[in-house]
Design an enzyme around this catalytic site. Structure first.
Site, PDB file in Angstrom:
ATOM      1  N   ARG A 102      -0.053  -9.829  12.623  1.00 15.80           N
ATOM      2  CA  ARG A 102      -0.487  -8.600  12.229  1.00 15.80           C
ATOM      3  C   ARG A 102      -1.461  -9.103  11.080  1.00 15.80           C
ATOM      4  O   ARG A 102      -2.490  -8.401  10.677  1.00 15.80           O
ATOM      5  CB  ARG A 102       0.557  -7.907  11.524  1.00 15.80           C
ATOM      6  CG  ARG A 102       1.231  -7.015  12.430  1.00 15.80           C
ATOM      7  CD  ARG A 102       2.959  -6.375  12.016  1.00 15.80           C
ATOM      8  NE  ARG A 102       2.713  -5.655  10.708  1.00 15.80           N
ATOM      9  CZ  ARG A 102       3.735  -5.568   9.920  1.00 15.80           C
ATOM     10  NH1 ARG A 102       4.705  -6.406   9.859  1.00 15.80           N
ATOM     11  NH2 ARG A 102       3.474  -5.146   8.717  1.00 15.80           N
ATOM     12  N   LYS A 117       0.830  -1.322   0.020  1.00 15.65           N
ATOM     13  CA  LYS A 117       0.086  -0.067   0.082  1.00 15.65           C
ATOM     14  C   LYS A 117       0.694   1.174  -0.058  1.00 15.65           C
ATOM     15  O   LYS A 117       0.606   2.303  -0.705  1.00 15.65           O
ATOM     16  CB  LYS A 117      -0.957  -0.280   1.031  1.00 15.65           C
ATOM     17  CG  LYS A 117      -1.795  -1.015   1.386  1.00 15.65           C
ATOM     18  CD  LYS A 117      -2.953  -1.082   2.373  1.00 15.65           C
ATOM     19  CE  LYS A 117      -2.391  -0.855   3.795  1.00 15.65           C
ATOM     20  NZ  LYS A 117      -1.785  -2.249   4.221  1.00 15.65           N
ATOM     21  N   ARG A 158      12.820  -4.087   8.535  1.00 10.13           N
ATOM     22  CA  ARG A 158      11.754  -3.725   9.429  1.00 10.13           C
ATOM     23  C   ARG A 158      12.154  -4.792  10.508  1.00 10.13           C
ATOM     24  O   ARG A 158      12.218  -5.776  10.412  1.00 10.13           O
ATOM     25  CB  ARG A 158      10.527  -3.710   9.434  1.00 10.13           C
ATOM     26  CG  ARG A 158      10.256  -2.371   8.664  1.00 10.13           C
ATOM     27  CD  ARG A 158       8.959  -2.216   8.086  1.00 10.13           C
ATOM     28  NE  ARG A 158       7.826  -2.553   8.673  1.00 10.13           N
ATOM     29  CZ  ARG A 158       6.555  -2.229   8.462  1.00 10.13           C
ATOM     30  NH1 ARG A 158       6.209  -1.768   7.353  1.00 10.13           N
ATOM     31  NH2 ARG A 158       5.699  -2.865   9.326  1.00 10.13           N
ATOM     32  N   ARG A 173      -9.079   0.942   9.791  1.00 11.93           N
ATOM     33  CA  ARG A 173      -8.873  -0.511  10.186  1.00 11.93           C
ATOM     34  C   ARG A 173      -9.972  -1.046  10.824  1.00 11.93           C
ATOM     35  O   ARG A 173      -9.901  -2.293  10.825  1.00 11.93           O
ATOM     36  CB  ARG A 173      -7.676  -0.326  11.158  1.00 11.93           C
ATOM     37  CG  ARG A 173      -6.280  -0.241  10.854  1.00 11.93           C
ATOM     38  CD  ARG A 173      -5.299  -0.545  11.914  1.00 11.93           C
ATOM     39  NE  ARG A 173      -4.182   0.364  11.787  1.00 11.93           N
ATOM     40  CZ  ARG A 173      -3.174  -0.113  10.791  1.00 11.93           C
ATOM     41  NH1 ARG A 173      -3.157  -1.401  10.364  1.00 11.93           N
ATOM     42  NH2 ARG A 173      -2.075   0.616  10.804  1.00 11.93           N
ATOM     43  N   ARG A 213      11.707  -7.990   2.571  1.00 10.50           N
ATOM     44  CA  ARG A 213      11.820  -6.500   2.403  1.00 10.50           C
ATOM     45  C   ARG A 213      12.940  -5.796   3.131  1.00 10.50           C
ATOM     46  O   ARG A 213      13.209  -6.150   4.341  1.00 10.50           O
ATOM     47  CB  ARG A 213      10.468  -5.970   2.472  1.00 10.50           C
ATOM     48  CG  ARG A 213      10.228  -4.440   2.143  1.00 10.50           C
ATOM     49  CD  ARG A 213       8.678  -4.049   2.233  1.00 10.50           C
ATOM     50  NE  ARG A 213       8.180  -4.114   3.552  1.00 10.50           N
ATOM     51  CZ  ARG A 213       7.037  -3.798   3.864  1.00 10.50           C
ATOM     52  NH1 ARG A 213       6.370  -3.540   2.681  1.00 10.50           N
ATOM     53  NH2 ARG A 213       6.579  -3.798   5.080  1.00 10.50           N
TER      54      ARG A 213
END
Ligand code: ZN
Length: 217
Positions: A172, A13, A161, A88, A127
């Protein structure tokens, strides 16, 4: 046009939102960025946010909606706003809808970036981002150059991260399925939902989003 980008963590996103900001003069409103900006702004709202965050408490929906209202009424966004990571929950979606109505604004479309779970886990753990310019890399689709230098800025401070490990990602994801995925049905019922294949290449997803925006015009 105001839009929502919907999708599980790691669906890309943020990457797509940044493109829309650059190419269409849109303004990205992500909750994390808004909270950080509010903190450092020194406004009444900013002080409230800082106090809550410093106490380790969760910022309420009411405050996030207040921040969004501030931004919707003060930011210059010729191309409209992108909501990224908000709403959310169904309650937040209702609150956002009420706010937009109150301000005489509309939601143009909601774009769901659909991804397969297993592929998502593989992708997110791969990532890395450039600590200097924020360029995003991925071991599979866009590896860090062999000379160890960022393609965009030449920096070499790459970061992964801390929460990009499998276990925390699954947590998550579960959170997303429990609280956020009902929004897919919610916006579908409002005839606002469009779905793109989030596992396509960055270019492919961008093209699908462009098509969705055109369809919503
Ligand atoms: Zn860089």
């Amino acid at each position: 046009m105001n839009i929502i980008l919907l999708g599980p963590p790691g669906a890309g996103k943020g990457t797509q939102a940044r493109r829309l900001v650059e190419e269409r003069d849109m303004v990205q409103l992500s909750t994390g960025d808004m909270l950080r900006a509010a903190r450092s702004s020194g406004t009444e709202m900013g002080k409230r946010v800082a106090a809550i965050m410093d106490a380790g408490e969760l910022v309420t929906d009411e405050i996030v909606i207040g921040l969004i209202e501030e931004r919707l009424t003060t930011d210059n966004a010729p191309g409209g706003f992108i909501f990224d990571g908000f709403p959310r929950t169904l309650a937040q979606a209702d609150a956002l809808g009420a706010l937009l109505t109150r301000l005489g604004q509309e939601l143009g479309t909601v774009i769901e970036m659909a991804v397969d779970d297993e592929a998502l886990v593989a992708r997110i753990t791969a990532r890395a981002t450039c600590g200097d310019c924020g360029e995003v890399y991925n071991d599979i689709t866009k590896p860090i150059p062999e000379d160890g230098k960022c393609l965009k800025c030449g920096g070499s401070d790459f970061r992964r991260r801390a929460d990009d490990n499998e276990e925390s990602l699954k947590k998550r994801l579960l959170e997303y399925y429990k609280k956020t995925s009902p929004l897919i049905g919610y916006y579908y019922a409002k005839d606002l939902l469009q779905t793109v294949d989030g596992l396509d290449s960055v270019e492919g997803v961008a093209a699908a989003i462009a098509k969705a925006l055109k369809a919503a015009e």
